[in-house]
Write an enzyme that holds these catalytic residues in place. Structure first.
Site, PDB file in Angstrom:
ATOM      1  N   ASP A  65      -1.091 -10.881   9.090  1.00  0.00           N
ATOM      2  CA  ASP A  65      -0.215 -11.956   8.603  1.00  0.00           C
ATOM      3  C   ASP A  65       1.254 -11.714   8.932  1.00  0.00           C
ATOM      4  O   ASP A  65       2.012 -12.664   9.107  1.00  0.00           O
ATOM      5  CB  ASP A  65      -0.365 -12.109   7.086  1.00  0.00           C
ATOM      6  CG  ASP A  65      -1.554 -12.987   6.736  1.00  0.00           C
ATOM      7  OD1 ASP A  65      -1.955 -13.804   7.581  1.00  0.00           O
ATOM      8  OD2 ASP A  65      -2.074 -12.854   5.616  1.00  0.00           O
ATOM      9  N   TYR A 119     -11.288  -1.390   0.027  1.00  0.00           N
ATOM     10  CA  TYR A 119     -11.326  -1.000   1.445  1.00  0.00           C
ATOM     11  C   TYR A 119     -10.086  -0.211   1.827  1.00  0.00           C
ATOM     12  O   TYR A 119     -10.043   0.438   2.873  1.00  0.00           O
ATOM     13  CB  TYR A 119     -11.496  -2.248   2.333  1.00  0.00           C
ATOM     14  CG  TYR A 119     -10.222  -2.889   2.867  1.00  0.00           C
ATOM     15  CD1 TYR A 119      -9.463  -3.742   2.090  1.00  0.00           C
ATOM     16  CD2 TYR A 119      -9.785  -2.636   4.165  1.00  0.00           C
ATOM     17  CE1 TYR A 119      -8.305  -4.335   2.581  1.00  0.00           C
ATOM     18  CE2 TYR A 119      -8.630  -3.223   4.667  1.00  0.00           C
ATOM     19  CZ  TYR A 119      -7.896  -4.069   3.867  1.00  0.00           C
ATOM     20  OH  TYR A 119      -6.736  -4.641   4.353  1.00  0.00           O
ATOM     21  N   ARG A 120      -9.088  -0.234   0.952  1.00  0.00           N
ATOM     22  CA  ARG A 120      -7.775   0.334   1.295  1.00  0.00           C
ATOM     23  C   ARG A 120      -6.981   0.298   0.001  1.00  0.00           C
ATOM     24  O   ARG A 120      -7.196  -0.573  -0.834  1.00  0.00           O
ATOM     25  CB  ARG A 120      -7.167  -0.610   2.313  1.00  0.00           C
ATOM     26  CG  ARG A 120      -5.811  -0.328   2.844  1.00  0.00           C
ATOM     27  CD  ARG A 120      -5.486  -1.444   3.838  1.00  0.00           C
ATOM     28  NE  ARG A 120      -4.203  -1.234   4.455  1.00  0.00           N
ATOM     29  CZ  ARG A 120      -3.607  -2.129   5.235  1.00  0.00           C
ATOM     30  NH1 ARG A 120      -4.189  -3.297   5.470  1.00  0.00           N
ATOM     31  NH2 ARG A 120      -2.445  -1.887   5.794  1.00  0.00           N
ATOM     32  N   HIS A 134       5.072  -6.359  -4.071  1.00  0.00           N
ATOM     33  CA  HIS A 134       3.669  -6.608  -4.400  1.00  0.00           C
ATOM     34  C   HIS A 134       2.814  -5.381  -4.179  1.00  0.00           C
ATOM     35  O   HIS A 134       3.193  -4.436  -3.498  1.00  0.00           O
ATOM     36  CB  HIS A 134       3.125  -7.793  -3.588  1.00  0.00           C
ATOM     37  CG  HIS A 134       2.735  -7.439  -2.204  1.00  0.00           C
ATOM     38  ND1 HIS A 134       1.424  -7.295  -1.810  1.00  0.00           N
ATOM     39  CD2 HIS A 134       3.471  -7.186  -1.115  1.00  0.00           C
ATOM     40  CE1 HIS A 134       1.386  -6.972  -0.535  1.00  0.00           C
ATOM     41  NE2 HIS A 134       2.602  -6.898  -0.094  1.00  0.00           N
ATOM     42  N   TYR A 139       0.822  -1.217   0.000  1.00  0.00           N
ATOM     43  CA  TYR A 139       0.000   0.000   0.000  1.00  0.00           C
ATOM     44  C   TYR A 139       0.860   1.273   0.000  1.00  0.00           C
ATOM     45  O   TYR A 139       0.342   2.360   0.162  1.00  0.00           O
ATOM     46  CB  TYR A 139      -0.941  -0.011   1.211  1.00  0.00           C
ATOM     47  CG  TYR A 139      -1.884  -1.199   1.216  1.00  0.00           C
ATOM     48  CD1 TYR A 139      -2.937  -1.263   0.313  1.00  0.00           C
ATOM     49  CD2 TYR A 139      -1.692  -2.270   2.089  1.00  0.00           C
ATOM     50  CE1 TYR A 139      -3.790  -2.362   0.289  1.00  0.00           C
ATOM     51  CE2 TYR A 139      -2.544  -3.369   2.071  1.00  0.00           C
ATOM     52  CZ  TYR A 139      -3.599  -3.411   1.168  1.00  0.00           C
ATOM     53  OH  TYR A 139      -4.436  -4.500   1.143  1.00  0.00           O
TER      54      TYR A 139
HETATM   55  P1  FAD Z   1       2.522   2.302   8.788  1.00  0.00           P
HETATM   56  O1  FAD Z   1       3.207   2.043   7.501  1.00  0.00           O
HETATM   57  O2  FAD Z   1       3.272   3.000   9.827  1.00  0.00           O
HETATM   58  O3  FAD Z   1       1.188   3.119   8.542  1.00  0.00           O
HETATM   59  C1  FAD Z   1       0.142   2.699   7.746  1.00  0.00           C
HETATM   60  C2  FAD Z   1      -0.631   3.931   7.254  1.00  0.00           C
HETATM   61  O4  FAD Z   1      -1.199   4.673   8.322  1.00  0.00           O
HETATM   62  C3  FAD Z   1       0.210   4.916   6.483  1.00  0.00           C
HETATM   63  O5  FAD Z   1      -0.585   5.397   5.438  1.00  0.00           O
HETATM   64  C4  FAD Z   1       0.505   6.028   7.452  1.00  0.00           C
HETATM   65  O6  FAD Z   1       0.626   7.267   6.848  1.00  0.00           O
HETATM   66  C5  FAD Z   1      -0.690   6.006   8.370  1.00  0.00           C
HETATM   67  N1  FAD Z   1      -0.241   6.261   9.736  1.00  0.00           N
HETATM   68  C6  FAD Z   1       0.607   5.454  10.412  1.00  0.00           C
HETATM   69  N2  FAD Z   1       0.795   5.917  11.645  1.00  0.00           N
HETATM   70  C7  FAD Z   1       0.074   7.051  11.757  1.00  0.00           C
HETATM   71  C8  FAD Z   1      -0.143   7.960  12.821  1.00  0.00           C
HETATM   72  N3  FAD Z   1       0.419   7.736  14.004  1.00  0.00           N
HETATM   73  N4  FAD Z   1      -0.949   9.017  12.603  1.00  0.00           N
HETATM   74  C9  FAD Z   1      -1.543   9.192  11.405  1.00  0.00           C
HETATM   75  N5  FAD Z   1      -1.387   8.353  10.359  1.00  0.00           N
HETATM   76  C10 FAD Z   1      -0.594   7.287  10.533  1.00  0.00           C
HETATM   77  N6  FAD Z   1      -2.006  -5.923   6.317  1.00  0.00           N
HETATM   78  C11 FAD Z   1      -3.080  -6.303   7.039  1.00  0.00           C
HETATM   79  O7  FAD Z   1      -3.816  -5.451   7.530  1.00  0.00           O
HETATM   80  N7  FAD Z   1      -3.358  -7.609   7.239  1.00  0.00           N
HETATM   81  C12 FAD Z   1      -2.580  -8.591   6.736  1.00  0.00           C
HETATM   82  O8  FAD Z   1      -2.831  -9.767   6.976  1.00  0.00           O
HETATM   83  C13 FAD Z   1      -1.446  -8.220   5.956  1.00  0.00           C
HETATM   84  N8  FAD Z   1      -0.654  -9.164   5.405  1.00  0.00           N
HETATM   85  C14 FAD Z   1       0.444  -8.784   4.681  1.00  0.00           C
HETATM   86  C15 FAD Z   1       1.243  -9.774   4.114  1.00  0.00           C
HETATM   87  C16 FAD Z   1       2.370  -9.439   3.377  1.00  0.00           C
HETATM   88  C17 FAD Z   1       3.253 -10.526   2.804  1.00  0.00           C
HETATM   89  C18 FAD Z   1       2.716  -8.084   3.222  1.00  0.00           C
HETATM   90  C19 FAD Z   1       3.979  -7.695   2.507  1.00  0.00           C
HETATM   91  C20 FAD Z   1       1.917  -7.087   3.768  1.00  0.00           C
HETATM   92  C21 FAD Z   1       0.753  -7.418   4.486  1.00  0.00           C
HETATM   93  N9  FAD Z   1      -0.087  -6.443   5.049  1.00  0.00           N
HETATM   94  C22 FAD Z   1      -1.187  -6.837   5.773  1.00  0.00           C
HETATM   95  C23 FAD Z   1       0.152  -5.015   4.821  1.00  0.00           C
HETATM   96  C24 FAD Z   1       1.061  -4.323   5.871  1.00  0.00           C
HETATM   97  O9  FAD Z   1       2.275  -5.016   5.997  1.00  0.00           O
HETATM   98  C25 FAD Z   1       0.426  -4.177   7.251  1.00  0.00           C
HETATM   99  O10 FAD Z   1      -0.867  -3.635   7.178  1.00  0.00           O
HETATM  100  C26 FAD Z   1       1.269  -3.316   8.200  1.00  0.00           C
HETATM  101  O11 FAD Z   1       0.815  -3.496   9.519  1.00  0.00           O
HETATM  102  C27 FAD Z   1       1.217  -1.824   7.856  1.00  0.00           C
HETATM  103  O12 FAD Z   1       2.418  -1.224   8.212  1.00  0.00           O
HETATM  104  P2  FAD Z   1       2.653  -0.436   9.587  1.00  0.00           P
HETATM  105  O13 FAD Z   1       1.864  -1.149  10.612  1.00  0.00           O
HETATM  106  O14 FAD Z   1       4.109  -0.284   9.776  1.00  0.00           O
HETATM  107  O15 FAD Z   1       1.923   0.934   9.343  1.00  0.00           O
END
Ligand code: FAD
Length: 545
Positions: A168, A488-489, A407, A107
């Site tokens: 995941d 949804y996203r 991806h 994303y």
């Molecule tokens: P961040 O990258 O820090 O933030 C996510 C978003 O929220 C960004 O747009 C950011 O700007 C915003 N944001 C973050 N923090 C703040 C803040 N404090 N204030 C305001 N805005 C903010 N995702 C799922 O949900 N479920 C899954 O099962 C899943 N499986 C995955 C499997 C694989 C193999 C891969 C590569 C990815 C997968 N993902 C999945 C996607 C992703 O890895 C996760 O959602 C991950 O938790 C998001 O990254 P993060 O938690 O570091 O969030």
């Protein structure tokens, strides 16, 4: 500001002169300390890996490595420092982009939507678990708390009665994932639904607490999410209206027993019948978790072996090869696999599992795979961990399908109905065939809806592979919208397009979002363009992608 593709680093925000930028960075460095402000002035050596990823750009970039990059990254240590950064951004009109941990892979990763934004990496220093309440089953976390860290802290305290829900991949931030409305796979898988109370720094620097947290000395912020009056929380999810510095989260009680199960369905054309069976079982909570119906091809890929081991030609991998490879796995030859878990003591599980078995076996050729026959290194046991709230990252392995595997995800929402599943599959299949891309679909079943998650895996070093991925994504988004399905996203690069599909009544929702954006962020400094919402001074200037 006007968008333009610059090649030099640091990527100075458009509309800001080099002299102003240098002065602004000196000023911020004086406020936060030199170790907490890093200029992004050298090309990245490499993209690291999941646990050591860059925070200047998306390690799985689909737009080319220079398009969505930060000019600098800053590391606040407190809400007060976040306020300072916001005031600084307003003073110099510099766009800022908050990340919690920046592992939003598929994303946009850690990338900002506007090239040259200053990324606020909240997670590096604001990483405290502020509270775990073993009686109320709640916690209060800062942005840098990952699912792993929360899980380990709960284990360390010996709170066996508390479960975390994890996506995941366990390395993401509890706050980041929840704000992006991510999902996990226990009965508490809808993270946004299970959060309770936010602390938020607004784009003009004020701090507020939502829900019961707005009441001074409240002790109910983590147990009652609504408070009094309009619910403000939604304004801060997938949005650019605030920076979340703390969040309350509910924790699941240990169900005192759990048991994974796996069903294999023989034919691709079984899809509609399986989905129609799932709907009443899921709504009535006989199927208790956000479970997954996965295509067999993903089960091949998640072994971590590259595609070329099976097929080294362009175009989608032929069905005959998929069938031959799946036949070698413990699940045997099949088209779909349902991974689920039953919770509770043995007699409760047995009651539910018997109903599930009778229903799934109505599909001709359906088989329940006995877990005792599945080797311990099989992916089934990774799903078993995740559905029991134990963080894991085996899921990353399917990224090895192609070299430099990256991806991007197509994630439309639909009813849990066979005909909807078939429509979405048909459009995804057609567009993947046109683009010569292998189709990796999985249906993640919520309570009354499901997300179809289609992962496009591409070689990020090949411009033609990135372009094919984007063309396929764009076509699927439009096709789905024409049939009434919305994402949804989505990835940063598709936010304008996806936002444009939510256009009912002459774009009434976007007009409302823009009015709120302009009121709360008059200088348009916070994450311009996030979710397709552009502040006034960017609108109509060609920023949309
Ligand atoms: P961040 O990258 O820090 O933030 C996510 C978003 O929220 C960004 O747009 C950011 O700007 C915003 N944001 C973050 N923090 C703040 C803040 N404090 N204030 C305001 N805005 C903010 N995702 C799922 O949900 N479920 C899954 O099962 C899943 N499986 C995955 C499997 C694989 C193999 C891969 C590569 C990815 C997968 N993902 C999945 C996607 C992703 O890895 C996760 O959602 C991950 O938790 C998001 O990254 P993060 O938690 O570091 O969030």
């Amino acid at each position: 500001p006007q968008p333009q593709q610059q090649q030099s680093l640091p990527a100075i925000p458009q509309g800001v002169s080099r002299a102003t930028f240098d002065k602004a960075i000196t000023d911020l460095t004086n406020q936060l300390g030199p170790e907490n402000v890093e200029l992004n002035d050298k090309p990245p050596k490499d993209d690291g890996w999941y646990m050591e990823h860059p925070n200047t750009h998306d390690m799985m970039n689909v737009t080319g490595s220079d398009a969505l990059v930060a000019s600098a990254v800053v590391y606040p240590s407190s809400t007060a420092e976040v306020q300072k950064i916001v005031l600084w951004a307003n003073q110099y009109r510099i766009p800022i982009f908050p990340i919690s941990m920046g592992r939003n892979l598929g994303y946009g990763g850690a990338a900002p939507r506007v090239r040259g934004s200053v990324v606020i990496d909240l997670g590096k220093r604001m990483n405290k678990i502020l509270d775990i309440d073993p009686d109320d089953h709640t916690c209060l976390v800062e942005p840098g708390v990952s699912f792993y860290a929360l899980y380990e802290a709960i284990q360390a305290k010996g709170y066996d009665h508390l479960w975390v829900d994890t996506p995941d991949l366990g390395g993401g931030s509890v706050i980041g994932n929840t704000l992006d409305r991510g999902v996990g796979y226990t009965p508490y898988g809808d993270h946004w639904a299970t959060h309770s109370g936010l602390e938020v720094v607004l784009p003009t620097g004020e701090v507020l607490r939502t829900g019961m947290g707005a009441l001074p000395h409240s002790n109910t912020s983590q147990i009652f999410p609504y408070g009094f009056g309009p619910i403000a929380d939604g304004l801060f999810s997938q949005s650019n209206l605030g920076i979340v510095t703390q969040m309350g989260m509910t924790l699941m009680p240990n169900p005192t027993g759990h048991e994974s199960f796996l069903y294999a369905f023989a034919l691709e054309t079984d899809l509609a019948q399986v989905i129609d069976i799932i709907r009443p079982l899921r709504i009535s909570n006989i199927l208790e978790n956000v479970a997954q119906l996965r295509s067999a091809v993903q089960t091949i890929a998640v072994q971590g072996r590259p595609r070329k081991d099976f097929y080294d030609q362009p175009g989608p991998i032929p069905q005959s090869i998929i069938d031959a490879e799946v036949s070698k796995l413990p699940c045997g030859k099949c088209a779909w696999l349902y991974y689920g878990m039953a919770y509770g003591p043995p007699h409760i599980r047995a009651y539910k599992l018997a109903i599930i078995d009778a229903e799934f076996k109505k599909v001709a050729g359906a088989r329940r795979i006995d877990p005792a026959t599945i080797p311990k290194d099989n992916y089934f046991w990774s799903r078993d961990n995740i559905a029991a709230g134990v963080p894991d990252f085996e899921e990353l392995l399917w990224c090895n399908w192609v070299p430099n595997g990256s991806h991007i995800a197509f994630s439309p929402v639909s009813p849990i109905r066979g005909k909807d599943a078939e429509r979405l599959m048909a459009l995804a299949k057609r567009r993947h065939a046109e683009s010569g891309i292998d189709l990796f679909p999985a249906f993640c079943v919520g309570l009354r809806e499901m997300h179809l998650i289609v992962e496009i895996v591409f070689d990020k070093t090949k411009p033609e592979a990135r372009e094919a991925a984007m063309a396929c994504m764009r076509a699927m988004v439009d096709d789905a919208a024409a049939l009434g399905y919305g994402e949804y996203r989505t990835h940063l690069a598709l936010m304008d397009q996806v936002a444009g599909t939510y256009s009912w009544n002459d774009n009434a929702l976007m007009k409302f979002n823009e009015r709120i954006k302009d009121a709360l962020d008059p200088n348009g400094i916070l994450a311009p363009g996030k979710s397709g919402i552009w502040p006034k001074r960017y609108r109509g200037r060609g920023w949309e992608m």
